[in-house]
Design a protein around this motif. Sequence first.
Motif, PDB file in Angstrom:
ATOM      1  N   HIS A  53      -3.225  10.759   2.676  1.00 33.02           N
ATOM      2  CA  HIS A  53      -4.428  10.582   2.214  1.00 33.02           C
ATOM      3  C   HIS A  53      -5.080   8.965   2.399  1.00 33.02           C
ATOM      4  O   HIS A  53      -6.233   8.611   2.770  1.00 33.02           O
ATOM      5  CB  HIS A  53      -4.996  11.054   0.904  1.00 33.02           C
ATOM      6  N   ASP A  54      -4.019   8.241   1.984  1.00 40.32           N
ATOM      7  CA  ASP A  54      -4.408   6.759   2.278  1.00 40.32           C
ATOM      8  C   ASP A  54      -4.628   6.482   3.843  1.00 40.32           C
ATOM      9  O   ASP A  54      -5.424   5.622   3.995  1.00 40.32           O
ATOM     10  CB  ASP A  54      -3.109   5.843   1.681  1.00 40.32           C
ATOM     11  N   LEU A  60       3.410   5.067   3.999  1.00 34.76           N
ATOM     12  CA  LEU A  60       1.703   5.098   3.666  1.00 34.76           C
ATOM     13  C   LEU A  60       1.246   6.594   3.463  1.00 34.76           C
ATOM     14  O   LEU A  60       1.398   7.182   4.569  1.00 34.76           O
ATOM     15  CB  LEU A  60       1.081   4.394   4.739  1.00 34.76           C
ATOM     16  N   GLN A  94       0.743  -1.116  -0.058  1.00 35.91           N
ATOM     17  CA  GLN A  94      -0.044  -0.033   0.280  1.00 35.91           C
ATOM     18  C   GLN A  94       0.961   1.423   0.073  1.00 35.91           C
ATOM     19  O   GLN A  94       0.356   2.392  -0.341  1.00 35.91           O
ATOM     20  CB  GLN A  94      -1.002  -0.023   1.114  1.00 35.91           C
ATOM     21  N   SER A  95       1.969   1.154   0.506  1.00 33.07           N
ATOM     22  CA  SER A  95       3.062   2.389   0.695  1.00 33.07           C
ATOM     23  C   SER A  95       3.518   2.908  -0.629  1.00 33.07           C
ATOM     24  O   SER A  95       3.926   2.180  -1.636  1.00 33.07           O
ATOM     25  CB  SER A  95       4.054   2.313   1.535  1.00 33.07           C
ATOM     26  N   LEU A 105      -8.090   4.766   5.558  1.00 35.51           N
ATOM     27  CA  LEU A 105      -7.899   3.702   6.256  1.00 35.51           C
ATOM     28  C   LEU A 105      -8.545   3.976   7.684  1.00 35.51           C
ATOM     29  O   LEU A 105      -9.490   3.167   7.881  1.00 35.51           O
ATOM     30  CB  LEU A 105      -6.380   3.094   6.375  1.00 35.51           C
TER      31      LEU A 105
END
Length: 166
Positions: free
Chosen positions: A84-85, A81, A61-62, A89
Amino acid sequence: MKVDEGQLAQILGSHLSEVDTDISDSPMRTDIKGSPVGNTLHEKLHTQRSSVAVKKWFLAQSTLVSRLAQGPGSLQQVRALAEHDFVGLMKRLTDLPDHDILDLADILDKEERGGVLLPEFFLVLTLLCAKDAMQRLEVLYLHGETLYSLIIERCYGGGEGMRLIG
């Protein structure tokens, strides 16, 4: 604060919601109250298998970000990460208001790289998984210095304020 444990287990790997095979072969362990030990997300998060799952999820994800490395003027590429992610989350996992999530992201991003590194991400997961007072006390015991340094660094910049307090 409510935490969506089902969503948390799904994100980190389905094995977190199953009984850990490391303890299923042995007699069921219980705490003082008679509750099963080893079956909570908090306890499973601190196993080798879960640490590997968290790291794999984080790496997938990073993105790469630059940060200052040791030495004058040198940059280092690290995985983080994106803010905004992380915010997205946390919105899925908790019922925290947006401004609290953004404040948390700012505290965790002490070098202002625009993202959260793996150690800080794991710390957040640990806090989210600690459901009762005993687990929260264990989090403070295991990660108290890191929490303290994150807050002091962010609030006081690690300068004069840190010397006055610590």
